[in-house]
Design an enzyme around this catalytic site. Structure first.
Site, mmCIF file in Angstrom:
data_model
loop_
_atom_site.group_PDB
_atom_site.id
_atom_site.type_symbol
_atom_site.label_atom_id
_atom_site.label_comp_id
_atom_site.label_asym_id
_atom_site.label_seq_id
_atom_site.Cartn_x
_atom_site.Cartn_y
_atom_site.Cartn_z
ATOM 1 N N GLY A 1 0.804 -1.207 0.000
ATOM 2 C CA GLY A 1 0.000 0.000 0.000
ATOM 3 C C GLY A 1 0.839 1.260 0.000
ATOM 4 O O GLY A 1 0.486 2.262 -0.633
ATOM 5 N N THR A 2 1.953 1.214 0.706
ATOM 6 C CA THR A 2 2.850 2.373 0.736
ATOM 7 C C THR A 2 3.375 2.699 -0.650
ATOM 8 O O THR A 2 3.427 3.875 -1.045
ATOM 9 C CB THR A 2 4.019 2.114 1.711
ATOM 10 O OG1 THR A 2 3.525 2.163 3.059
ATOM 11 C CG2 THR A 2 5.115 3.158 1.548
ATOM 12 N N CYS B 1 2.301 1.478 11.499
ATOM 13 C CA CYS B 1 3.553 2.073 11.027
ATOM 14 C C CYS B 1 4.203 2.987 12.057
ATOM 15 O O CYS B 1 5.326 3.426 11.870
ATOM 16 C CB CYS B 1 3.309 2.848 9.731
ATOM 17 S SG CYS B 1 2.815 1.787 8.364
#
Length: 397
Positions: A75-76, A330
């Site tokens: 996703g990052t 995160c």
């Protein structure tokens, strides 16, 4: 790993387990079907066929076309690709970008990086529930706005944003491209790109029981993006690098299962979430729910439990066999207040006490009852050692 009588995984926002059906589908591509999809021989053709099948499965999950799916590693990466690639593609029309204050760091930091390259950034505030007001977005739009990014839902506090309404504002008042980070929602709640009205959307397999290392960026046909990886011509020349075929296959199968089981999963998780929220608020004194009380992800129950640190609760819960997060996955190793909670107006000393339970399809009522049994004594134990609690008790007297 702590040895306990019971183990409860309540950290699905960090990652979900791999479904057996997904693993089974991946195995041939880890052994016998090992070709490179870019190769022109039969081995390559087999791999390419599997990638294209997965592309269709992922597209179907979000109501897109297969050719609009670009596979990435996480996703990052999808968010970095979207923010940097779409901004660079539109910089001849302007250099103004709009994001919300509660975006994932992969969006926020990408936008900050563009600032250093001469772009301008506006950050839209949120209310106390982490909700983005479409009218507030409208007030930040300018003639030179080229990109707007607002996440579909916040994985940390669970609030689902009014993306359809924001898209209507963006399209009605600007020529900006609209991206949404749907990592927390795709495969969890209904996501339809046409219904939402977005131009680009990020999603990740490990959020819906697929493998880590597989994600995608949906890019509406006709929307221009500049690749930020230089190399080969994979993914239509827009994302260079040899495809991770086993992971992509797994993402496709996980997407197909998620689409089929979405309603059932939501029906199961919503009452479990409600049971957990009601239980914590009634049994743990001075606990507050963070995020919207109703308009939130089905499995998300996030709290601030005052006068103690979230990390301490996390570690003691782990010793009792319960896996949770404190803040986003995160930032859970960073000893600082969550930027999401700060943007919601929660004081730093309270934000330090955040605790996130994110439930998944394996959780049961017995799991919730176990959590509600072990959490209050942990809170009491930590408060007895807390100078903040001692001060509060003294002042209350």
């Amino acid at each position: 790993m702590a040895e306990t009588a019971r183990r409860v995984y309540a950290d699905s926002a960090a990652t979900t387990r791999l479904l057996p059906e997904v693993l089974e589908a991946m195995l041939p591509y880890l052994k016998d079907v090992f070709g490179n999809p870019s190769s022109l021989h039969d081995w390559g053709a087999q791999a390419q066929e599997a990638v294209e099948q997965a592309r269709g499965q992922v597209a179907a999950l979000i109501g897109g076309r297969p050719e609009e799916i670009l596979f990435t590693s996480c996703g990052t990466e999808s968010n970095n690709f979207a923010i940097k690639g779409l901004a660079r593609a539109g910089q001849e029309r302007g250099k103004h970008i709009v994001i919300s204050a509660v975006e994932h760091f992969s969006v926020l930091h990408s936008a900050r990086a563009l600032e250093k390259m001469g772009f301008e950034l506006s950050v839209v505030p949120v209310d106390r529930h982490g909700w983005v007001d479409p009218d507030s977005v409208a007030r930040h739009l300018r003639e030179d706005t080229i990109l707007v990014s607002v996440m579909h839902a916040n994985g940390e506090v669970g609030t689902i944003e009014p993306i359809k309404e924001i898209a209507q504002v963006v399209k009605g008042k600007s020529k900006a491209v609209f991206h949404t980070d749907a990592v927390a929602t795709a495969g969890t709640i209904p996501v339809d790109v046409a219904e939402l009205g977005v131009d680009a959307l990020s999603l990740a397999a490990n959020q819906f029981y697929g493998p880590k290392g597989a994600a995608a960026l949906w890019l509406k046909r006709g929307v221009r993006i500049i690749p930020y990886l230089d190399g080969g011509v994979q993914e239509g020349g827009r994302r260079a690098g040899t495809e991770n075929v086993p992971a992509i296959v797994g993402m496709g199968v996980a997407a197909e299962i998620a689409r089929r089981e979405l309603a059932t999963r939501m029906k199961k998780l919503t009452p479990l979430r409600r049971r957990l929220i009601d239980g914590v608020l009634s049994r743990v004194e001075h606990s507050i729910l963070t995020g919207h009380p109703e308009n939130r992800l089905p499995g998300n129950a996030s709290f601030c439990i005052k006068f103690i640190e979230g990390e301490s609760m996390l570690m003691l819960l782990n010793s009792r066999g319960v896996a949770v997060s404190s803040g986003s996955a995160c930032t859970s190793r960073a000893l600082k207040a969550s930027h999401v909670l700060s943007a919601m107006g929660i004081p730093a000393e309270v934000a330090q006490s955040s605790l996130l339970f994110s439930l998944g399809i394996d959780n049961t009522e017995a799991d919730i009852d176990y959590i509600l049994g072990v959490l209050p004594p942990i809170v009491d134990r930590l408060r007895q050692m807390s100078p903040l609690w001692a001060k509060f008790v003294k002042e209350r007297r």
